[in-house]
Every structure is written in structure tokens, then in C-alpha cells.
Design a protein around this motif. Structure first.
Motif, PDB file in Angstrom:
ATOM      1  N   GLU A 286     -20.871 -33.362   1.358  1.00  0.00           N
ATOM      2  CA  GLU A 286     -21.026 -32.499   2.528  1.00  0.00           C
ATOM      3  C   GLU A 286     -20.022 -31.343   2.526  1.00  0.00           C
ATOM      4  O   GLU A 286     -20.369 -30.207   2.855  1.00  0.00           O
ATOM      5  N   ALA A 287     -18.762 -31.639   2.147  1.00  0.00           N
ATOM      6  CA  ALA A 287     -17.728 -30.599   2.154  1.00  0.00           C
ATOM      7  C   ALA A 287     -18.042 -29.464   1.180  1.00  0.00           C
ATOM      8  O   ALA A 287     -18.046 -28.293   1.574  1.00  0.00           O
ATOM      9  N   ARG A 313     -15.575 -41.871   0.932  1.00  0.00           N
ATOM     10  CA  ARG A 313     -15.352 -41.279  -0.397  1.00  0.00           C
ATOM     11  C   ARG A 313     -16.092 -39.943  -0.395  1.00  0.00           C
ATOM     12  O   ARG A 313     -17.292 -39.874  -0.174  1.00  0.00           O
ATOM     13  N   VAL A 314     -15.392 -38.862  -0.603  1.00  0.00           N
ATOM     14  CA  VAL A 314     -16.005 -37.539  -0.559  1.00  0.00           C
ATOM     15  C   VAL A 314     -15.549 -36.712  -1.746  1.00  0.00           C
ATOM     16  O   VAL A 314     -14.523 -36.997  -2.366  1.00  0.00           O
ATOM     17  N   ASN A 315     -16.338 -35.698  -2.056  1.00  0.00           N
ATOM     18  CA  ASN A 315     -15.979 -34.776  -3.119  1.00  0.00           C
ATOM     19  C   ASN A 315     -15.145 -33.627  -2.554  1.00  0.00           C
ATOM     20  O   ASN A 315     -15.391 -33.171  -1.441  1.00  0.00           O
ATOM     21  N   ALA A 321      -8.963 -34.165   5.520  1.00  0.00           N
ATOM     22  CA  ALA A 321      -8.959 -32.732   5.218  1.00  0.00           C
ATOM     23  C   ALA A 321     -10.285 -32.084   5.631  1.00  0.00           C
ATOM     24  O   ALA A 321     -10.307 -30.927   6.058  1.00  0.00           O
ATOM     25  N   PHE A 322     -11.368 -32.836   5.535  1.00  0.00           N
ATOM     26  CA  PHE A 322     -12.672 -32.311   5.928  1.00  0.00           C
ATOM     27  C   PHE A 322     -12.717 -32.045   7.432  1.00  0.00           C
ATOM     28  O   PHE A 322     -13.203 -31.006   7.886  1.00  0.00           O
ATOM     29  N   GLY A 328     -10.724 -25.921  11.648  1.00  0.00           N
ATOM     30  CA  GLY A 328     -10.229 -24.607  11.278  1.00  0.00           C
ATOM     31  C   GLY A 328     -11.274 -23.513  11.378  1.00  0.00           C
ATOM     32  O   GLY A 328     -10.935 -22.326  11.451  1.00  0.00           O
ATOM     33  N   HIS A 329     -12.548 -23.918  11.382  1.00  0.00           N
ATOM     34  CA  HIS A 329     -13.637 -22.955  11.538  1.00  0.00           C
ATOM     35  C   HIS A 329     -14.197 -22.946  12.962  1.00  0.00           C
ATOM     36  O   HIS A 329     -15.319 -22.501  13.194  1.00  0.00           O
ATOM     37  N   GLY A 330     -13.395 -23.449  13.902  1.00  0.00           N
ATOM     38  CA  GLY A 330     -13.744 -23.331  15.310  1.00  0.00           C
ATOM     39  C   GLY A 330     -14.687 -24.371  15.856  1.00  0.00           C
ATOM     40  O   GLY A 330     -15.320 -24.153  16.897  1.00  0.00           O
ATOM     41  N   TYR A 331     -14.771 -25.541  15.201  1.00  0.00           N
ATOM     42  CA  TYR A 331     -15.692 -26.575  15.665  1.00  0.00           C
ATOM     43  C   TYR A 331     -14.961 -27.647  16.472  1.00  0.00           C
ATOM     44  O   TYR A 331     -13.852 -28.058  16.119  1.00  0.00           O
TER      45      TYR A 331
END
Length: 367
Positions: A286-287, A313-315, A321-322, A328-331
Motif C-alpha cells: 500500500e505504501a 509486514r509492509v514494503n 512510518a506509514f 504528513g499529507h494532512g490525513y
């Protein structure tokens, strides 16, 4: 004497019965052994059992003839399928077996319970508060749009279309795309409401493959090479042998910004620039998918709300951090019920819960 002959006949019958029982046990044992590899792991059946469920639906008069082309494509691909009549009232083509989403639809008539409706209601309420205006490349505009990144067999897309939204289903699995094409054929009303984009979404320039597990064939996971070299046929075959019963194939992928510009900014497009609802469920990728459309996240109107699966588990980014990236993008972040906030002080509790399960869904919206 007659009694002696009768006794011998009874003994012979019993011996034949014992032999038949013994032969049956030998065959059963042989099959059980044959279904295991050299390490004792059970191999996946090459001929899966047909699932049973009260929501299964047979083809009706004329449907097989009208849908001969998508049916032929599925058969040529070796995909076994069936139809389901969902609780929401639409018909959807599903895998016949060995797929979690399909099995749930067959037995329960829905996928993800009431979450699609809750998310749609929350998105509409958020947009009403934001006061977004409807603009498109070629007015008059369609009222609402839904972007489904990782559409699988298309349940969320067709659900949203049944609620009046124009859905764009982004899916790279050839099997999933073929099933969605059959669904659109079975219900002609979906033809102008659901657009299928056959690709995976990623930001990386690496060469990637997709793997779908033999017991959950609709669930594709992306694996990319760090050395950025193409996958050879030998490497693909090694992966197939290692993952017995799984499908392994090269992934065609595109950036999110590229897809948006092609679909939404096309001169003839009537889709509103502001997407009412976006769902992202691509098994840990997703990231990188969102990062491939980072310029779109900077605006307040393109993706005003999103429903995202966060895996433990993410890429590229860790779960923590996600979440920071989204903030950081206003969500604003909420849990899957679309109402319980995940504030900065709640992050650790959310991550602790996430560590105890494979994934958790979140609802995010522009502040």
C-alpha cells in the motif's frame, strides 16, 4: 455335505469382504502419501472440491450465449468459476474453490460485512463537510467515483457501482480481471459503471513478480528484485517449484499518478476529479502504491478519503512510518469502523494490536 458347502461359501464371502476393505485402506494410504512431498508437506489438490453455499447461482437462459467470450477466456486460462448472488442484490463471478473471498461470498453472500457501506457513508459525510465541488474533464460529470486499488475479483467495485458510484477497478491478476469481465457481462448495467484497469500499482523501478497461494488464489503478493534485473524463466520456475500449488508470473505495474491522469484527466472523461472513495488493499504494498501518486496526495480534493489495509509486514515503510506518512499529507486516521480516531497518542496502542494480527484496516480523510 450341504451344510459343509454352505459354511465354505460363507467363509469365502467373508474373505472377499475383508480383501475389499484391505484394498480400500491401501488405496487411501497411497493417495495420502501421494499428496505429500518429500518433506511431508501436504500438496494442494489439482482438482479442488466445489464449494457449496446457499448464495450460489446457476446461469440463466441466454447468459452463457451472451457471455461466451469471457467464459471462453476463463476456460482457456484453466480458471474454474461459479456465480454468486450477493446480499447487495448483484451477481458476481467467483473462483469455484481455493479462494477466501470467493468462499465467503458463496457461503455468506458478502465480503467484509458492512464495511463497504460504512465506508461509503463516512466518505459522503466527510465530503459534505469539506464542501467539495464536482468537476471533470468533460461536463456534465458523473456524480461520484470510486477507485479500487487491488480489486481482486471486484466485490468492492461492483458493490459501489450498485450504489450508484462509477468504479475504477485496478487489478493486475489475469484471473481476477477475467472474473470481473464475466461479472460485467452477466449484469450489463455494470458495463458503463465499472472500468477495469489491468495493472498493479507501484512506485519502484524494480522488476517484480506476483505470487498467489494455492489455497487462496485470488490473493496476489508482489515480490521485487533489489538488483533491478528482470526475472528469468528459470527463476520463475524455481519459485513455482518452491511454492507448490501457487501461481507465479511477472507483474505489469504502473504508477498511481499515471493511472489517474489516464483515466480521470482524459479529455472525454466524465469522472469527477475528486474521488468520493478509494480502497487500497494490495497485501503490504500500500505504501509504495501511494508514494507513486504522492503529488496527488498533496491536494485536498483528489483522494479526500481512503480505506487502507495496513499489514504488520509492509514494503518500503514500517506500519508506524506509514501512519506518519499519511499524517504528513494532512490525513486524519480512524479505525475500521470509520469513527474511532487514531491520534498520535493512540498510535502505539494501534500498532500493538496490529502486531497480534496479520493486518488492520484504517479509514483516513483529509482534515
Amino acid at each position: 455335505s450341504f451344510c459343509t458347502l454352505l459354511e465354505m461359501n460363507i467363509k469365502m464371502r467373508k474373505s472377499w469382504q475383508y480383501m475389499l476393505i484391505a484394498l480400500t485402506l491401501v488405496i487411501f494410504a497411497a493417495v495420502s502419501v501421494a499428496r505429500r512431498d518429500t518433506k511431508g508437506r501436504v500438496r494442494f489438490s489439482k482438482r479442488p472440491l466445489k464449494p457449496k453455499g446457499k448464495y450460489s447461482r446457476a446461469f440463466q437462459a441466454g447468459e452463457k450465449l451472451r457471455c461466451a467470450m469471457p467464459i471462453r477466456d476463463l476456460e482457456n486460462m484453466g480458471v474454474r468459476y461459479k456465480l454468486v448472488e450477493t446480499k447487495a442484490g448483484f451477481i458476481i463471478a467467483v473462483f469455484e474453490a481455493d479462494d477466501l473471498v470467493s468462499r465467503t461470498l458463496v457461503n455468506e453472500g458478502e465480503w467484509d460485512g458492512d464495511r463497504p457501506q460504512k465506508y461509503l457513508d463516512a466518505s459522503r459525510a466527510r465530503l459534505a463537510r469539506l464542501g467539495n465541488t464536482v468537476e471533470c474533464s468533460s461536463p456534465p460529470c458523473h456524480g461520484e467515483a470510486f477507485l479500487d486499488i487491488g480489486a481482486n475479483i471486484g466485490y468492492w467495485s461492483f458493490f459501489m457501482a450498485s450504489k450508484g458510484l462509477h468504479a475504477v477497478a485496478v487489478e493486475g491478476s489475469p484471473d481476477g480481471v477475467a472474473l470481473m469481465k464475466l461479472t460485467k457481462c452477466i449484469t450489463p448495467e455494470f458495463d458503463g459503471m465499472v472500468q477495469i484497469v489491468e495493472t498493479f500499482v507501484a512506485d519502484s523501478d524494480s522488476h517484480c513478480i506476483m505470487m498467489s497461494h494455492g489455497r487462496n488464489i485470488g490473493d496476489s503478493v508482489m515480490h521485487c528484485k533489489e538488483d533491478k534485473k528482470p526475472w528469468s524463466d528459470v527463476e520463475l520456475e524455481e519459485r513455482r517449484k518452491l511454492l507448490d500449488g501457487s501461481k507465479v508470473y511477472r507483474a505489469e505495474k504502473r504508477r498511481l499518478e499515471e493511472i489517474y491522469n489516464e483515466v480521470w484527466k482524459d479529455p472525454g472523461s466524465k469522472l469527477p476529479f475528486s474521488i468520493t472513495a478509494t480502497k487500497i488493499d494490495i497485501e503490504g504494498s500500500e505504501a509504495p502504491a501511494l508514494m507513486s501518486g504522492e503529488s496527488l496526495l498533496a491536494t485536498s480534493h483528489t483522494f479526500p478519503t481512503m480505506y487502507i489495509e495496513v499489514m504488520n509486514r509492509v514494503n518500503v515503510l514500517s506500519p508506524e512510518a506509514f501512519l506518519t506518512y499519511l499524517r504528513g499529507h494532512g490525513y486524519l486516521l480512524h479505525e475500521a469502523d470509520c469513527t474511532t480516531p487514531i491520534n498520535a497518542e493512540d498510535t502505539q496502542a494501534f500498532l500493538t494490536k496490529l502486531n497480534s494480527q496479520p493486518f488492520a484496516d484504517i479509514f483516513v480523510s483529509k482534515a
